[in-house]
Scaffold this active site. Structure first.
Site, mmCIF file in Angstrom:
data_model
loop_
_atom_site.group_PDB
_atom_site.id
_atom_site.type_symbol
_atom_site.label_atom_id
_atom_site.label_comp_id
_atom_site.label_asym_id
_atom_site.label_seq_id
_atom_site.Cartn_x
_atom_site.Cartn_y
_atom_site.Cartn_z
ATOM 1 C CD GLU A 65 -2.274 1.455 2.631
ATOM 2 O OE1 GLU A 65 -2.405 0.167 3.557
ATOM 3 O OE2 GLU A 65 -3.141 2.329 2.990
ATOM 4 C CG ASP A 73 -0.052 1.874 5.777
ATOM 5 O OD1 ASP A 73 0.907 1.930 5.429
ATOM 6 O OD2 ASP A 73 -0.243 3.598 5.477
ATOM 7 C CG ASP A 96 -3.500 3.399 8.147
ATOM 8 O OD1 ASP A 96 -3.825 2.527 8.187
ATOM 9 O OD2 ASP A 96 -3.546 4.292 8.358
ATOM 10 C CG ASP A 111 -7.492 4.710 4.734
ATOM 11 O OD1 ASP A 111 -8.709 4.956 5.300
ATOM 12 O OD2 ASP A 111 -6.901 6.267 5.283
#
Ligand code: 0RA
Length: 746
Positions: free
Chosen positions: A426, A500, A502, A504
């Protein structure tokens, strides 16, 4: 001409006609096999059904006798028995109907005679092909009878009794000289009888088989509505109440029933004057065009479809449809290979008009069902679009071949797929680090720009329009889609998603998993799909360092230190201390979360102490609040840490005394974190190439999660919930997982 001569001339003509039928039976009834044999019954039956259609008959009985003959009895008006005025021989209408080819029409007062396809050849054909036939008519107060042999009268029309009733009884013996087989097969009859009972609401057809003593009744009060319901019997339906439209225009009667199921096939059965038009025809064409037009315009008018941007094709609106179309027309023309296709051009427009109007009204009156149906059609449209893209892409791949791999891909030198890995990373910056960090012999890296994937409401099929995804497909090499994916062409046996840690990242991972699930299922099945586990924390104390991958692991780590450094004033069990710390951590974390949402911990604590006030009910209904209240209640009653009103514990050698649990938590945390450097990685980009290598990519040290079919299925489901247009399940999901989301959202 004298009377005898006239009689003779007519007689010869009739004999010639019947002879023609007997020398070329197939021309009249299709064949001399089983089909043709059963046609005899259908022919007689159709005449009775015509009486029902005209509203004079509600019951028909078919009897199969042991000697091989068959009787059809109806309670219609009865075949006219009066002397026909135009007949030079002065015969009864009955005799003419039974002996003259195409005589039926002469006596017609019937508007919708079944007279198409192979049916409607007339009773005289049945008579001609029967070894013997006996007709009995109740009409005009009389019961009359006549017998025939191979179509020729052997008795006059005799009055054999009186009656108040009316009806027709025809008993016949199929001629073994004509038919290869003369044994009626019950199952064949049943199918037609059932069909007829659906098509003629309320008509009762009784089948008595004297050969085995069985009796079966066919009656459908629901008509063609029952027909579609029964066709959908074991399926999940969208509109539990079928759409029903009936109308008449220019002597054409149209009746339509529609019910959608959750499946993907279409089943539209069409009839003209009770005859199954297997090849379709103008009525079907009119139906299809009205269905497509009406659903599209309703959808646009009601904001369910974006005008000019989206449209539903005929195939889309017919996915999962079950429909019965029944038209009655005065003069049907049958065409096609098997004469099972309606040719009357005027029927198209009539069906179209009637369905347009009826369906529009139905949609207006049933907005909930309308929405379901349109949703389904939109799904079909998207799937169709995706399939088209997939095909184009595979075609393009064919031209490109593996020699021209996408520029964004940093490929490995290893060509044996079983030793090659592909990291899907990503973000460009993490992609850059991964390219530097990798072992270029066996590790390929493909950066994906998260933003592109993360567009709001991105759909899997929309993904196919993204250059990034096309690149991904080319890189993996197996093609995509149901038919076009070939696992043998996959270029890497480890495809590793590296996103990641998180929200997102989780989102993009879900999206990618869903994509793989739907477009490259065999890759998952083969066990080639993995999820990288980049660290969430790096903890350093002097020279000592450690990476931690999950939030749970991190909490465990903190807990281990806390257990060592904290002691309760009263000598107590280890388990109690652990429980206390666990509660305190949980308490502190929830308060931290409140703090992030703008609620000061001291404020929350004051409410926890005094209990809720009426005006804040909404606040107290929050799951988080209920949870923290429970924890608070438990902590504040733990005697081991209480001295009067104060909480008292030991941290290392210091005594901490406070009235606030929040303060207690903060002090414990401060003490734990003292001397530690804790780094939380928000994204892969925060790691330098060396860190990324040693934590996530190095085959010797990393942990990979292998994606199972169940994982992907779950992602797909979650995706559908989170991205779908259905608000309810999304809301439900978010409420249910509010706490988990919170943990991700730091
Ligand atoms: C000709 C004219 C009419 C009825 C029928 C035939 C008729 C034929 C069959 C064959 C089996 N059952 C039948 N029932 C009636 C119309 C008679 C009228 O207008 O009253």
């Amino acid at each position: 001409m004298n009377k005898a001569e006239t009689y003779k001339a007519g007689d010869i003509k009739i004999l010639k006609g019947l002879e023609g039928v007997r020398t070329r039976p197939a021309m009249y009834i299709g064949s001399t096999g089983v089909e043709g044999l059963h046609h005899l019954i259908y022919e007689v039956l159709d005449n009775s059904v015509d009486e029902a259609l005209a509203g004079y008959c509600n019951q028909i009985e078919v009897r199969l006798h042991r000697d091989g003959s068959c009787t059809v009895i109806d309670n219609g008006r009865g075949i006219p028995i009066d002397i026909h005025p135009d007949d030079p021989e002065g015969r009864t209408a009955l005799e003419i109907v039974l002996t003259e080819l195409h005589a039926g029409g002469k006596f017609e007062s019937k508007a919708y005679k079944v007279s198409g396809g192979l049916h409607g050849v007339g009773l005289s054909v049945v008579n001609a092909l029967s070894e013997w036939l006996e007709v009995e008519v109740k009409r005009d107060g009389k019961v009359v009878r006549q017998r025939y042999a191979r179509g020729i009268p052997v008795t006059p029309v005799e009055i054999i009794g009186e009656t108040e009733d009316s009806g027709t009884k025809i008993k016949f013996m199929p001629d073994p000289e004509i038919f290869e087989t003369t044994e009626f097969i019950k199952e064949m009859l049943i199918e037609r009888f059932r069909e007829l009972s659906y098509l003629n609401k309320g008509l009762k057809i009784i089948l008595v088989d004297e050969r085995d003593g069985s009796v079966e009744e066919f009656i459908k009060e629901g008509g063609i509505v029952s027909f579609v319901e029964d066709l959908n019997k074991n399926k999940k339906v969208l509109n539990s109440k079928p759409i029903y439209v009936k109308g008449q225009k220019d002597r054409i009667i149209v009746e339509i029933a529609i019910q959608y199921n959750e499946g993907y096939s279409e089943e539209i059965i069409t009839f003209v004057n009770n005859i199954h038009t297997r090849e379709g025809g103008t009525h079907l064409v009119g139906f299809k065009s009205a269905l497509t037009r009406t659903i599209n315009s309703y959808a646009i008018e009601n904001g369910l479809l974006k005008e000019g941007k989206e449209s539903l094709s005929g195939e889309d609106v017919r996915e999962g449809i079950v429909a019965v179309i029944s038209v009655k027309i005065p003069d049907p023309q049958f065409e096609g290979q098997t004469k099972m296709k309606l040719g009357n051009s005027e029927v198209k427009g009539v069906v179209e008009t009637i369905l347009n109007e009826g369906l529009s009204r139905w949609l207006e009156e049933n907005p909930n069902y309308a929405k379901l149906i349109i949703e389904k059609a939109r799904d079909a449209a998207r799937a169709r679009e995706a399939a088209k893209k997939a095909k184009e892409l595979t075609r393009k791949n064919g031209i490109l071949e593996s020699t021209t791999l996408p520029g964004k891909l940093a490929d490995c030198t290893e060509k044996d797929p079983s030793h090659a890995e592909l990291f899907i990373v990503e973000g460009d910056s993490a992609g850059g680090s991964a390219k530097q960090a990798r072992d270029r012999r066996c590790q390929a890296v493909l950066p994906l720009r998260g933003k592109i994937l993360n567009v709001e409401k991105a759909r899997v099929d929309k993904m196919l329009t993204s250059e990034e995804i096309k690149t991904l497909i080319t890189a993996i090499g197996g093609g995509i889609g149901k038919e076009n994916f070939d696992p043998a062409d996959i270029r890497y046996h480890k495809v590793i998603l590296m996103t990641d840690a998180d929200v997102d990242g989780a989102h993009i991972r879900t999206l990618l998993l869903t994509f793989f699930y739907r477009q490259m299922f065999p890759l998952i099945e083969a066990g080639y799909l993995y999820i990288a586990q980049p660290p969430l924390y790096r903890i350093k104390r002097g020279k000592w360092e450690r990476y931690i991958q999950t939030e749970d692991e991190f909490n465990e780590f903190l807990m281990d230190i806390a257990v060592e450094e904290v002691s309760l004033p009263q000598e107590s069990e280890l388990n109690l201390k652990k429980e206390f710390l666990k509660l305190l951590f949980e308490y502190g974390r929830i308060l931290e979360n409140f703090e992030k949402r703008g609620f000061a911990p001291s404020f929350i604590e004051s409410i926890l102490k005094t209990g809720p006030e009426q005006k804040d009910t909404e606040f107290f209904e929050l799951k988080d609040f209920q949870m923290i209240q429970q924890i608070y209640d438990r902590l504040s009653t733990l005697q081991e840490i209480k001295e009067n009103q104060d909480y008292v514990i030991q941290i290392k050698n210091d005594t901490v005394r406070t009235q606030s649990l929040w303060e207690l938590y903060s002090k414990v945390m401060d003490a734990i974190k003292k001397g530690l450097t804790i780094q939380r990685y928000k994204g892969l980009g925060e790691m330098n190439p060396e860190q990324l290598w040693e934590t996530t990519m190095d085959p010797e040290k990393r942990t990979l999660l292998q994606v199972t079919v169940e994982d992907a299925e779950l992602a797909n489901e979650m995706f559908t919930i989170l991205m779908g247009d259905d608000v309810e399940p999304r809301k439900e999901f978010i409420v249910k997982h509010a706490l988990e989301v919170r943990n991700l959202d730091i």
